[in-house]
Design an enzyme around this catalytic site. Structure first.
Site, short mmCIF file in Angstrom:
data_model
loop_
_atom_site.label_atom_id
_atom_site.label_comp_id
_atom_site.label_asym_id
_atom_site.label_seq_id
_atom_site.Cartn_x
_atom_site.Cartn_y
_atom_site.Cartn_z
N LYS A 116 0.86 -1.20 0.00
CA LYS A 116 0.00 0.00 0.00
C LYS A 116 0.89 1.23 0.00
O LYS A 116 2.00 1.20 0.53
CB LYS A 116 -0.86 0.02 1.27
CG LYS A 116 -2.09 0.89 1.16
CD LYS A 116 -3.15 0.17 0.38
CE LYS A 116 -4.51 0.77 0.46
NZ LYS A 116 -5.51 -0.19 0.00
N1 GLU Z 1 -7.13 0.14 -3.41
C1 GLU Z 1 -7.93 -1.00 -3.70
C2 GLU Z 1 -8.03 -1.91 -2.48
O1 GLU Z 1 -7.86 -1.48 -1.37
C3 GLU Z 1 -7.49 -1.72 -4.96
C4 GLU Z 1 -6.09 -2.22 -4.95
C5 GLU Z 1 -5.61 -2.73 -6.31
O2 GLU Z 1 -6.36 -2.73 -7.27
O3 GLU Z 1 -4.44 -3.11 -6.35
O4 GLU Z 1 -8.36 -3.06 -2.57
#
Ligand code: GLU
Length: 459
Positions: A116
């Site tokens: 993240k």
């Molecule tokens: N930000 C989204 C999540 O928390 C998508 C992450 C992604 O597509 O890699 O799942």
């Protein structure tokens, strides 16, 4: 790792420790040692990257903006997870969200690890040019650790396809001649994005709720009808009858989930409330969700927040405070805004008996325990909101082959994948009184643990 994820991972490992069918080759002291190693590995991130991005603002001032990329675990594939732009971003929060991505991907068998990113800004207070510079700088500072087979970011709160296009383009300039389509997902269609990616999280959120409460339960009422399990009682009390739905958050996830609930033709789910950062709109007879989505699209994502703005709306809605959406007398509450919305101090006022986590971590650990005690079903983030990362995976695959699927095909693959996970989890959930979040964690931790063991990582 923040306490809730950490403690549920510990509880999941304890449950697995007592399960003789899991890693049967390990016994006594060796088993205990392996479980301690697993706890150590899963409760800490592999790498924490932090930078202070140097940006020249439109005013000419130079500022340094804190930015993170946290790589939690790559046992099952390259790190994967969004980058959020929000003023409350901090290392602990991003680390916890990276851990959730590891578990989410493991749960749904998406061949990625968990990561993240975050930048400590309120994007609404920056010009497009400043945001462009921030995106470019983010990729420059972290370029060595990102890439299609290393770590693949995606949109999260405060970011979208515009930011992913900018970032991908910077990645391409820094790594000339290298494959770049798979370096970021959530890109625009013109730049190699996938059809359906923008709607995927919201559609998946509604699908998870609908499949669990309707499609799955339909065939199960025989053996479940005598059950005293409080979650089974709650589920059966909400099956096969019209349900009122409130949605917190009207962004990419909440607006799509609300539209799905509104459009669902074979169930009588009525969307009675939606909210955003300034207002809750409420009508017990149902809201005109498509008209509200149109309005938001024309007003930078905001809902009508004054009587004058509401005047055109038919049927009319009542204007309530932004937090009021949480306390309405509804059957289902979809939380699709920020984390920590339902907490120890306000959980007593929440009336909904089914809560769906469209956002990541919107219910705190203490609130979660209080809801479980009451038999309220919480459909957890890692189960319900995985549609985004699942379609990100399809986007990454399409970028590798430069073959692009139709929207219909994407949704059918998305629902197949989510349904497969649900069918693996739900029989255990309805047959055992532990909360659904616990079942999902056990399932994910089991997959990760078995892979780590076979990779020889527990010695
Ligand atoms: N930000 C989204 C999540 O928390 C998508 C992450 C992604 O597509 O890699 O799942």
């Amino acid at each position: 790792m923040a306490s809730q994820t950490g403690s549920i991972v510990q509880q999941s490992l304890q449950a697995l420790m007592g399960d003789a069918a899991f890693l049967p080759n390990l016994q006594d002291q060796a088993r205990e040692q392996a479980f301690l190693s697993l706890a150590a590995i899963l409760s800490t991130p592999n790498k924490v990257h932090k930078a202070f991005l140097r940006i020249t603002l439109d005013s000419g001032n130079v500022v340094r903006i804190p930015a993170y990329r946290i790589q939690h675990n790559d046992t099952l594939g390259p790190y994967k997870g969004g980058i959020r732009f929000h003023e409350s971003v901090n290392e602990e929060e991003v680390t916890n969200l990276a851990a959730l991505m590891t578990l989410k991907n493991a749960l749904h068998e998406v061949p990625f690890g968990g990561g993240k990113g975050g930048v400590v800004i309120n994007p609404r207070t920056y010009s497009a040019k400043e945001l462009y510079l921030i995106c470019k700088k983010y990729v420059q500072y972290f370029s060595d650790v990102l890439g299609p087979d290393k770590d693949i970011p995606a949109p999260d709160m405060g970011t979208g396809e515009r930011e992913m296009d900018w970032m991908m383009s910077e990645y391409k300039s820094i790594h000339p001649g290298h494959p770049y389509l798979g370096s970021f997902t959530g890109k625009s269609i013109l730049n190699g994005g996938s059809l359906g990616r923008r709607e995927a999280t919201g559609k998946g959120v509604y699908f998870t709720f609908r499949h669990m409460l309707h499609d799955f339960l339909k065939g199960q009422s025989g053996w479940l009808s005598g059950s005293t399990n409080p979650f089974v009682r709650t589920a059966l009390a909400h099956a096969d009858r019209p349900l009122s739905v409130a949605v917190q958050g009207f962004g990419n996830v909440g607006s799509v989930a609300a539209l799905e609930a509104y459009k669902c033709t074979y169930l009588h789910n009525k969307v009675v409330a939606v909210s955003d950062r300034s207002v809750t709109l409420y009508n017990p007879d149902g809201l005109p969700v498509p008209a509200l989505a149109d309005y938001a699209a024309r007003h930078q994502g905001d809902l009508p927040a004054t009587e004058a703005a509401l005047a055109e709306l038919d049927p009319k809605a009542q204007l309530l405070g932004r937090e009021d959406v949480l306390y309405l007398d509804v059957d289902v509450l979809i939380l699709a805004a920020l984390e920590e919305q339902v907490r120890k101090d306000n959980v007593g006022r929440v009336k909904a008996r089914i809560i769906v986590e469209g956002a990541n971590a919107p219910v705190t650990g203490e609130a979660d325990a209080a809801l479980a005690e009451r038999g309220t079903i919480v459909i957890p983030d890692i189960l319900a909101n995985a549609g985004g990362v699942i379609v990100s995976y399809f986007e990454w695959l399409q970028g590798r082959e430069t073959q692009f699927f139709t929207e219909e095909h994407i949704y059918s693959m998305l629902y197949d994948k989510m349904q497969k996970t649900l069918n693996a989890i739900l029989p255990a959930f309805f047959g055992d009184p532990r909360p659904l979040r616990q079942h999902c964690y056990i399932h994910a931790v089991m997959k990760l643990s078995a892979a780590l063991y076979r990779q020889g990582k527990l010695y």
